[in-house]
Motif scaffolding. Structure first.
Motif, short mmCIF file in Angstrom:
data_model
loop_
_atom_site.label_atom_id
_atom_site.label_comp_id
_atom_site.label_asym_id
_atom_site.label_seq_id
_atom_site.Cartn_x
_atom_site.Cartn_y
_atom_site.Cartn_z
N ARG A 18 -22.23 -22.64 -1.98
CA ARG A 18 -22.04 -23.09 -3.00
C ARG A 18 -20.88 -24.24 -2.98
NH1 ARG A 18 -19.19 -17.15 -4.79
NH2 ARG A 18 -17.78 -17.89 -3.12
N VAL A 19 -20.88 -24.71 -4.51
CA VAL A 19 -19.88 -25.92 -4.50
C VAL A 19 -18.52 -25.76 -3.81
CG1 VAL A 19 -19.16 -27.43 -6.10
CG2 VAL A 19 -21.19 -26.88 -6.16
N LEU A 20 -18.02 -24.66 -4.11
CA LEU A 20 -16.58 -24.22 -3.89
C LEU A 20 -16.69 -24.31 -2.18
CD1 LEU A 20 -13.71 -23.32 -4.06
CD2 LEU A 20 -14.56 -20.82 -4.27
N GLU A 21 -17.38 -23.71 -1.67
CA GLU A 21 -17.32 -23.78 -0.12
C GLU A 21 -17.64 -25.18 0.34
OE1 GLU A 21 -16.76 -20.27 -1.27
OE2 GLU A 21 -18.60 -20.74 -1.61
N GLN A 22 -18.44 -25.95 -0.46
CA GLN A 22 -18.69 -27.42 0.12
C GLN A 22 -17.33 -28.02 0.19
OE1 GLN A 22 -22.22 -29.29 -1.46
NE2 GLN A 22 -23.14 -27.14 -1.76
N ARG A 23 -16.85 -27.94 -1.15
CA ARG A 23 -15.42 -28.58 -1.37
C ARG A 23 -14.33 -28.03 -0.41
NH1 ARG A 23 -16.93 -33.16 -4.41
NH2 ARG A 23 -17.40 -32.52 -6.55
N ARG A 24 -14.41 -26.87 0.04
CA ARG A 24 -13.25 -26.32 0.97
C ARG A 24 -13.85 -26.90 2.36
NH1 ARG A 24 -12.90 -20.36 1.85
NH2 ARG A 24 -10.78 -21.36 2.67
N PHE A 25 -14.91 -26.87 2.81
CA PHE A 25 -15.29 -27.47 4.05
C PHE A 25 -14.70 -29.03 4.15
CE2 PHE A 25 -17.98 -29.74 6.81
CZ PHE A 25 -18.03 -28.98 7.97
N ALA A 26 -15.11 -29.70 3.16
CA ALA A 26 -14.87 -31.14 2.92
C ALA A 26 -13.22 -31.31 3.08
CB ALA A 26 -15.22 -31.63 1.76
N TYR A 27 -12.54 -30.44 2.30
CA TYR A 27 -10.99 -30.55 2.43
C TYR A 27 -10.46 -30.38 3.78
CZ TYR A 27 -6.11 -29.24 1.96
OH TYR A 27 -4.69 -29.22 1.84
#
Length: 301
Positions: A18-27
């Motif tokens: 999901r977008v949330l986990e993509q953003r978390r991974f990037a962070y």
């Protein structure tokens, strides 16, 4: 698939998450910003200040739930945003969702009518649970959040944790999250010592991954739903780290690293009841596996 654990996981995240986990991974691993994570998390925020919309994938539907909100607080804590007006709003939700003793039920009956994992019971008057209350209280204390809701909820957690006699891994994890954050460190250390003895006496942690049969899965859990030292001590400074020897912890981390699948992601060990929920969980589990390995000094890149 060739490459480092991190590069293999990245491929899995971009393919499935999901977008949330993509953003978390990037962070966490690519230098991404906290604003992007918080923006993605806001999509799950309800008007009552809680979080819903299947943020915690085993609970479907739009309504706010304590487990969703606890998940949101963990995300905010991981990016240094567990404070301010956003958390004041969360605390108002927690107050309204609490039972008569001031703590949180594991599942609020408002979820009735929406799909829920069959191993989660929906009842009209649910009791308070350390499973849902402990992680929230621990996080708020660790972030020095002060709100009236915390007083009775903290008292509930102390009573629940210090009276545990027969437990199970998820309840123990919630108790550790409480003890790692609560301000009374002397009392927390004493409670953690007692809890660690319980974990070892009841064989709730697999101390040797090569001998799984010696550590029975608790009643009601899925076949193979074992828990290991790293599941309790996600970071080296957790009180749960004291429960295990260096050798036991090393074996646990070796096992965690070896669990990475051919597609780059980590598996879920609990019961899979719908294809979509399993797919949503695996990126979450993958991010936490990488964070745990890195926190304990294991090379992932």
């Amino acid at each position: 698939m060739a490459g480092t654990p991190l590069s293999r996981a990245a491929n899995f995240i971009w393919l499935t998450a999901r977008v949330l986990e993509q953003r978390r991974f990037a962070y966490h691993f690519l230098g991404g910003g906290a604003d992007a994570v918080e923006a993605a998390l806001t999509a799950y925020l309800d008007e009552d200040g809680g979080y819903g919309h299947a943020l915690e994938p085993d609970l479907r539907g739009p309504v706010s739930q304590p487990l969703h909100t606890a998940h949101a607080l963990r995300v905010l804590d991981s990016i240094g945003r567990c404070g301010g007006l956003r958390v004041e709003r969360v605390c108002r939700y927690l107050t309204g969702a609490s039972t008569q003793d001031g703590a949180l039920p594991a599942l609020h009956p408002s979820v009735r009518g929406y799909p829920v994992a069959p191993f989660i019971a929906v009842v009209d008057d649910p009791p308070s649970a350390v499973l849902s209350t402990g992680p929230v209280v621990g996080l708020l204390h660790r972030n020095q959040v002060w709100h009236a809701w915390l007083f009775r909820a903290t008292d509930f957690c102390w009573g629940a944790v210090e009276s545990l006699e027969k437990s199970h891994p998820y309840e123990v994890q919630a108790a550790v999250a409480f003890l790692d954050g609560v301000p009374d460190r002397a009392r927390a250390e004493a409670a953690a010592d007692r809890l660690g003895r319980l974990v070892r006496d009841q064989r709730l942690a697999v101390l040797d991954p090569g001998c799984l049969d010696a550590f029975p899965v608790p009643p009601g859990y899925a076949p193979g739903e074992h828990h290991f030292p790293h599941d309790y001590a996600r970071v080296p400074d957790s009180l749960a780290r004291r429960w295990f020897t260096d050798e036991e912890m090393a074996r646990s981390l070796d096992h965690l690293a070896a669990e990475q699948c051919a597609d780059g992601g980590w598996p879920i060990r609990w019961r899979q009841w719908a294809p979509g929920t399993a797919l949503e969980w695996r990126p979450i589990v993958t991010i936490e596996a990488l964070r745990t390995l890195r926190a304990h000094g294991r090379r992932i890149d």
